[in-house]
Design a protein around this motif. Structure first.
Motif, PDB file in Angstrom:
ATOM      1  N   ALA A  68       0.865  -1.176   0.000  1.00 19.41           N
ATOM      2  CA  ALA A  68       0.000   0.000   0.000  1.00 19.41           C
ATOM      3  C   ALA A  68       0.903   1.228   0.000  1.00 19.41           C
ATOM      4  O   ALA A  68       1.939   1.243   0.663  1.00 19.41           O
ATOM      5  CB  ALA A  68      -0.915   0.019   1.219  1.00 19.41           C
ATOM      6  N   THR A  69       0.522   2.248  -0.763  1.00 22.15           N
ATOM      7  CA  THR A  69       1.269   3.503  -0.817  1.00 22.15           C
ATOM      8  C   THR A  69       0.390   4.607  -0.256  1.00 22.15           C
ATOM      9  O   THR A  69      -0.742   4.786  -0.697  1.00 22.15           O
ATOM     10  CB  THR A  69       1.680   3.845  -2.258  1.00 22.15           C
ATOM     11  N   SER A  91      -6.399  -4.584  -3.361  1.00 20.83           N
ATOM     12  CA  SER A  91      -7.202  -3.491  -2.835  1.00 20.83           C
ATOM     13  C   SER A  91      -7.972  -3.911  -1.578  1.00 20.83           C
ATOM     14  O   SER A  91      -8.511  -5.008  -1.510  1.00 20.83           O
ATOM     15  CB  SER A  91      -8.182  -3.023  -3.911  1.00 20.83           C
ATOM     16  N   GLY A  92      -7.989  -3.025  -0.580  1.00 18.97           N
ATOM     17  CA  GLY A  92      -8.774  -3.241   0.620  1.00 18.97           C
ATOM     18  C   GLY A  92      -8.146  -4.128   1.669  1.00 18.97           C
ATOM     19  O   GLY A  92      -8.788  -4.447   2.661  1.00 18.97           O
ATOM     20  N   VAL A  93      -6.886  -4.515   1.497  1.00 22.96           N
ATOM     21  CA  VAL A  93      -6.269  -5.458   2.432  1.00 22.96           C
ATOM     22  C   VAL A  93      -5.232  -4.793   3.340  1.00 22.96           C
ATOM     23  O   VAL A  93      -5.261  -4.964   4.548  1.00 22.96           O
ATOM     24  CB  VAL A  93      -5.632  -6.647   1.674  1.00 22.96           C
ATOM     25  N   PHE A  94      -4.320  -4.026   2.770  1.00 26.11           N
ATOM     26  CA  PHE A  94      -3.180  -3.515   3.539  1.00 26.11           C
ATOM     27  C   PHE A  94      -3.239  -2.020   3.849  1.00 26.11           C
ATOM     28  O   PHE A  94      -2.370  -1.493   4.531  1.00 26.11           O
ATOM     29  CB  PHE A  94      -1.878  -3.829   2.790  1.00 26.11           C
ATOM     30  N   GLU A  95      -4.249  -1.324   3.366  1.00 23.84           N
ATOM     31  CA  GLU A  95      -4.306   0.130   3.526  1.00 23.84           C
ATOM     32  C   GLU A  95      -4.307   0.567   4.992  1.00 23.84           C
ATOM     33  O   GLU A  95      -3.538   1.442   5.386  1.00 23.84           O
ATOM     34  CB  GLU A  95      -5.538   0.720   2.838  1.00 23.84           C
ATOM     35  N   ALA A  96      -5.152  -0.037   5.814  1.00 26.53           N
ATOM     36  CA  ALA A  96      -5.270   0.390   7.215  1.00 26.53           C
ATOM     37  C   ALA A  96      -3.967   0.170   7.975  1.00 26.53           C
ATOM     38  O   ALA A  96      -3.526   1.044   8.732  1.00 26.53           O
ATOM     39  CB  ALA A  96      -6.425  -0.335   7.896  1.00 26.53           C
ATOM     40  N   ARG A 126       5.422  -2.595   2.150  1.00 29.21           N
ATOM     41  CA  ARG A 126       5.358  -3.875   1.432  1.00 29.21           C
ATOM     42  C   ARG A 126       5.168  -4.991   2.469  1.00 29.21           C
ATOM     43  O   ARG A 126       5.899  -5.049   3.445  1.00 29.21           O
ATOM     44  CB  ARG A 126       6.623  -4.090   0.622  1.00 29.21           C
ATOM     45  N   PHE A 127       4.207  -5.854   2.221  1.00 30.15           N
ATOM     46  CA  PHE A 127       3.863  -6.918   3.142  1.00 30.15           C
ATOM     47  C   PHE A 127       4.198  -8.260   2.492  1.00 30.15           C
ATOM     48  O   PHE A 127       3.757  -8.552   1.391  1.00 30.15           O
ATOM     49  CB  PHE A 127       2.377  -6.880   3.493  1.00 30.15           C
ATOM     50  N   LYS A 128       4.996  -9.077   3.197  1.00 23.30           N
ATOM     51  CA  LYS A 128       5.419 -10.365   2.677  1.00 23.30           C
ATOM     52  C   LYS A 128       5.359 -11.391   3.791  1.00 23.30           C
ATOM     53  O   LYS A 128       5.832 -11.152   4.890  1.00 23.30           O
ATOM     54  CB  LYS A 128       6.839 -10.262   2.116  1.00 23.30           C
ATOM     55  N   LEU A 129       4.759 -12.528   3.480  1.00 24.80           N
ATOM     56  CA  LEU A 129       4.692 -13.620   4.453  1.00 24.80           C
ATOM     57  C   LEU A 129       6.046 -14.301   4.558  1.00 24.80           C
ATOM     58  O   LEU A 129       6.710 -14.533   3.552  1.00 24.80           O
ATOM     59  CB  LEU A 129       3.633 -14.648   4.031  1.00 24.80           C
TER      60      LEU A 129
END
Length: 131
Positions: A68-69, A91-96, A126-129
């Motif tokens: 998300a930016t 979309s809608g996953v990492f914004e918050a 950036r989100f990475k498992l």
């Protein structure tokens, strides 16, 4: 399954430098263009970053990775104003989670041509498992 934010939390996205920053009327990334390098100082780096928080549970449960930016204005006092989501995937996953993290940043006042000035800026989380 472990999860983490990549590169120590977030990765810097792009810089925008303008003398008088105003909030864009749209969240479209095209409304947040790079305005050149008229700034005497280097790209602003937060003097403080809070805890990156936790990986969103929904994303972790379904094995989602993404980014998300967040766009914002650093005002003459160094405060963040007009924070908005410029881009996200999915979309809608990492914004918050990214908004919460970026909201913890503390910036120094911005100087342009020897005077305090507002400045547009953006930051990408950036989100990475992990494995």
């Amino acid at each position: 399954m472990k999860s983490k934010l990549v590169s120590g939390g977030c990765v810097l996205a792009l810089a925008t430098g303008i003398a008088a920053a105003e909030a864009p009327t749209t969240s479209d990334a095209e409304a947040w263009p790079d305005r050149g390098s008229g700034w005497a100082e280097p790209m602003p780096k937060p003097m403080h970053k809070g805890d990156p928080g936790s990986y969103p549970l929904y994303a972790q449960t379904f094995g989602s990775e993404g980014s998300a930016t967040i766009g914002f204005i650093i005002d003459k006092e160094g405060e963040k104003k007009a924070m908005l989501v410029l881009a996200s995937s999915p979309s809608g996953v990492f914004e918050a989670a990214c908004l919460d993290y970026v909201n913890s940043f503390i910036y120094a006042p911005q100087v342009k041509d020897g005077s305090l000035a507002s400045r547009k800026w953006s930051y990408t989380c950036r989100f990475k498992l992990g494995s």
